[in-house]
Design a protein around this motif. Structure first.
Motif, short mmCIF file in Angstrom:
data_model
loop_
_atom_site.label_atom_id
_atom_site.label_comp_id
_atom_site.label_asym_id
_atom_site.label_seq_id
_atom_site.Cartn_x
_atom_site.Cartn_y
_atom_site.Cartn_z
N GLY A 108 8.40 -2.12 -6.52
CA GLY A 108 8.78 -0.90 -7.23
C GLY A 108 8.17 0.33 -6.60
N GLU A 109 8.66 1.49 -7.01
CA GLU A 109 8.15 2.73 -6.39
C GLU A 109 6.84 3.20 -7.04
OE1 GLU A 109 10.32 6.29 -6.79
OE2 GLU A 109 10.15 6.34 -8.95
N ARG A 110 6.44 2.59 -8.16
CA ARG A 110 5.13 2.78 -8.80
C ARG A 110 5.00 4.08 -9.58
NH1 ARG A 110 0.80 0.44 -6.96
NH2 ARG A 110 0.06 1.07 -9.04
N LEU A 111 5.99 4.96 -9.58
CA LEU A 111 5.90 6.20 -10.35
C LEU A 111 6.52 6.00 -11.73
CD1 LEU A 111 6.85 8.96 -7.74
CD2 LEU A 111 4.58 8.14 -8.38
N PHE A 112 5.92 6.60 -12.75
CA PHE A 112 6.48 6.56 -14.08
C PHE A 112 7.45 7.72 -14.29
CE2 PHE A 112 6.38 7.56 -18.66
CZ PHE A 112 6.80 6.35 -19.17
N ASN A 113 7.16 8.84 -13.68
CA ASN A 113 7.98 10.04 -13.88
C ASN A 113 8.36 10.62 -12.53
OD1 ASN A 113 8.87 12.78 -14.56
ND2 ASN A 113 7.98 12.39 -16.58
N GLU A 114 9.64 10.92 -12.37
CA GLU A 114 10.14 11.43 -11.09
C GLU A 114 9.63 12.83 -10.75
OE1 GLU A 114 12.84 11.74 -14.48
OE2 GLU A 114 12.14 9.98 -13.36
N ILE A 172 9.77 8.58 -2.55
CA ILE A 172 9.13 7.34 -2.09
C ILE A 172 10.16 6.28 -1.71
CG2 ILE A 172 7.79 5.36 -2.91
CD1 ILE A 172 6.08 7.35 -4.51
N ALA A 173 11.15 6.05 -2.57
CA ALA A 173 12.12 4.98 -2.33
C ALA A 173 13.08 5.31 -1.19
CB ALA A 173 12.92 4.70 -3.60
N GLN A 174 13.09 6.59 -0.75
CA GLN A 174 13.97 7.00 0.35
C GLN A 174 13.22 7.13 1.68
OE1 GLN A 174 17.34 7.33 0.16
NE2 GLN A 174 17.15 6.57 -1.94
N LYS A 177 5.99 1.77 1.82
CA LYS A 177 6.29 0.39 1.44
C LYS A 177 6.88 0.26 0.04
CE LYS A 177 2.71 -1.83 4.29
NZ LYS A 177 1.52 -2.70 4.28
N ARG A 178 6.74 1.27 -0.78
CA ARG A 178 7.16 1.18 -2.17
C ARG A 178 8.65 1.51 -2.33
NH1 ARG A 178 2.83 5.46 -4.13
NH2 ARG A 178 3.61 6.35 -2.15
N THR A 207 0.84 -1.19 0.00
CA THR A 207 0.00 0.00 0.00
C THR A 207 0.88 1.25 0.00
OG1 THR A 207 -0.10 -0.23 2.40
CG2 THR A 207 -1.94 -1.14 1.12
N PRO A 208 0.38 2.37 -0.44
CA PRO A 208 -1.02 2.65 -0.76
C PRO A 208 -1.42 2.16 -2.15
CG PRO A 208 0.29 4.62 -1.11
CD PRO A 208 1.22 3.59 -0.53
N TYR A 209 -2.71 1.87 -2.32
CA TYR A 209 -3.25 1.60 -3.65
C TYR A 209 -3.25 2.91 -4.43
CZ TYR A 209 -4.99 -3.03 -2.27
OH TYR A 209 -5.09 -4.34 -1.87
N THR A 210 -2.77 2.87 -5.64
CA THR A 210 -2.77 4.06 -6.50
C THR A 210 -3.17 3.66 -7.91
OG1 THR A 210 -0.51 3.94 -7.39
CG2 THR A 210 -0.77 4.88 -5.18
N PHE A 211 -3.51 4.66 -8.72
CA PHE A 211 -3.92 4.38 -10.09
C PHE A 211 -2.75 4.41 -11.07
CE2 PHE A 211 -7.91 5.62 -8.09
CZ PHE A 211 -8.72 4.57 -8.50
N GLU A 212 -1.52 4.59 -10.56
CA GLU A 212 -0.34 4.38 -11.39
C GLU A 212 -0.27 2.90 -11.75
OE1 GLU A 212 2.08 6.27 -12.60
OE2 GLU A 212 1.93 8.20 -11.57
N ARG A 213 0.05 2.59 -13.00
CA ARG A 213 0.03 1.20 -13.45
C ARG A 213 1.42 0.76 -13.92
NH1 ARG A 213 -5.26 -0.50 -14.09
NH2 ARG A 213 -4.70 -2.10 -15.61
N HIS A 214 2.44 1.22 -13.20
CA HIS A 214 3.82 0.94 -13.59
C HIS A 214 4.62 0.48 -12.37
CE1 HIS A 214 2.99 3.11 -17.33
NE2 HIS A 214 2.44 4.03 -16.58
#
Length: 508
Positions: A298-304, A312-314, A319-320, A272-279
């Protein structure tokens, strides 16, 4: 002399004096000078440099060679006239096997090794006016034939086709496998008769990329993995994109495989969290030598450009963008690293963007994983506890958003063991331990999505010594490389009509 010009006349060089014996009274400094003299000779011989050859040989040096059944004398001047400058053969090896020094005289045994042959040369040395020279040379111009071992000749054989973007597979036996289709089912396939059986009982919250597809959509089923004690407990582990009304999230479950159905399902982790990013769901899983389950998120973001102030990754409370280590039942090992107050339970390493491939190296008892960059920046890493792999503060590539400036974070970042200068999109990876490709034993094989890459990495300890890209003339977008219990090698293609392909050694 250059063997390419003289070998047709098989030259045998010899001397009239005997090889001198070793004396404990030799001074180390004299030995070093003599070694340097022989090296000068070899440098001149290998490149046709007559200045170096002439410097190494005394003016009185005579060489005798065998031709047409008899010995013929060749003096220094004639010998030097045979040479012309040329590049050194990159496959040529020259080495001193033995060197004995007694007073002002010495003898040496040397070897010249080419791609196919090995020659043994003997030198007699003498110190004249405080300078060492070669005074005679014997050469075994008849080569010791090197036995050429046939190199691997990998060939492809399609075993199963019409798979719906297969993501991973797990062997139930040598001839029966589970295949997770990212845009399809979890199926059991008999590799002999090609019979397919759908595994029922999969959770109903699975999201896929069929109902809401756009380019680059990673949504679907990911890894399928057997428990190390599967023969007794029948547990399998699955990662997939779960959905609810708030979006999607990576989910790790385990269940019992019973009568072609998944039963007794247990949720081990939800990123979690659930997000609408699909990557960038991650979803790679492996068991370590310690029996623990390791998996990537993965961190789930397509663009930084969408990163929060603390990326997120830091963020150890997010959790991502992490790698986790848990017990098979989902509990947290007591010897996991401590990331401080509020850190996500099970957290093992951070700074991850989009790691999908992860595997165990039985030779070193370490875990390796692949990482997708943005514009280049694809990496291979060794997993270590509490490591921070840097994303998005540090990357070997470029940012997708050209104006993005990462924050300054006071931490130690772990460098990759390998990064590509172009986009390889590495996914599933494997340390090969089979016998069919004996020359590849303990090599790291890496499947890639970009350009249909299959890479073979020669590994020494924690270092990659060389890299070879296979099948450059027959590229398929590859998701996974796997090995059967009997050592057979397979790859999965990431296509709408995907395939399971056996990699065979054409030379047997």
């Amino acid at each position: 002399m250059r063997y390419s010009k003289i070998s047709a006349v098989i030259i045998f060089l010899m001397v009239s004096c005997s090889v001198l014996s070793y004396s404990q009274t030799a001074q180390p400094s004299e030995r070093m000078v003599a070694e340097g003299l022989i090296q000068i000779y070899f440098d001149g011989w290998a490149t046709g440099d007559t200045a170096k050859l002439g410097r190494a040989m005394h003016y009185s040096c005579q060489l005798k060679f065998f031709r047409d059944g008899k010995f013929t004398v060749m003096d220094r001047a004639k010998y030097l006239s045979l040479y012309r400058l040329h590049p050194r053969n990159k496959d040529l090896i020259t080495q001193i096997v033995a060197l004995d020094i007694t007073g002002n005289t010495g003898s040496a045994k040397t070897e010249i090794i080419t791609a196919r042959d090995k020659f043994t040369d003997y030198f007699n040395l003498m110190k004249v006016d405080e300078q060492w020279f070669i005074v005679d040379k014997i050469s075994s111009s008849a080569p010791h034939k090197m036995v050429e071992k046939p190199g691997p000749s990998p060939e492809k054989e399609i075993v199963v086709d019409e798979l719906r973007r297969p993501w991973s597979m797990a062997f139930l036996s040598e001839d029966e496998v589970l295949i997770a289709e990212k845009e399809g089912d979890l199926i059991k396939v008999n590799l002999l008769n090609k019979e397919r059986t759908r595994i029922s009982g999969f959770p109903s919250d699975m999201a896929d990329s069929i109902e809401f597809y756009h380019p680059g959509d990673n949504t679907g089923k990911f890894e399928v993995l057997l428990d190390p004690d599967f023969s007794k407990n029948k547990y399998i582990y699955i990662s997939y994109a779960a959905q609810n009304d708030k979006g999607n999230a990576t989910k790790i479950i385990r269940g019992v495989l019973e009568n072609n159905s998944l039963t007794k399902i247990q949720t081990l982790f939800v990123a979690t969290p659930y997000t609408f990013e699909r990557h960038h769901y991650g979803g790679g899983m492996t068991f370590g030598g310690d029996g623990k389950l390791y998996f990537t998120i993965g961190e789930r973001l397509f663009n930084e450009k969408n990163e929060p102030a603390l990326p997120i990754a830091q963020n150890v409370q997010d959790k991502r963008g992490k790698i986790y280590r848990i017990n098979p039942d989902g509990s947290i090992p007591k010897d996991n690293p401590d990331f401080g107050p509020g850190a996500v339970p099970g957290l093992y390493a951070m700074g991850i963007r989009a790691a999908q491939g992860i595997t165990y190296n039985p030779l070193t008892n370490k875990i390796w994983f692949s990482e997708h960059g943005t514009i280049q920046g694809d990496e291979l890493n060794i997993l270590t506890p509490r490591a921070n792999y840097g994303w998005p503060v540090k990357t070997t590539g470029k940012y997708r958003h050209s104006e993005y400036v990462p924050p300054v974070i006071n931490d130690t970042f772990t460098d990759p063991v390998w990064s590509w200068l172009h986009t390889a999109a590495p996914t599933g990876l494997l340390f090969y331990t089979g016998d069919e490709f004996s020359a590849w034993k303990n090599n790291l094989l890496v499947a890639g999505l970009s350009r249909g890459s299959l890479w073979r990495m020669t590994v020494e300890g924690d270092r990659i010594k060389s890299a070879e890209e296979l099948f450059v003339d027959d590229r398929k977008r590859l998701r996974k490389v796997v090995q059967s219990p009997g050592g057979k090698l397979y790859v999965l293609t990431d296509e709408m009509h995907g395939m399971l392909i056996r990699i065979k050694n054409g030379k047997g």
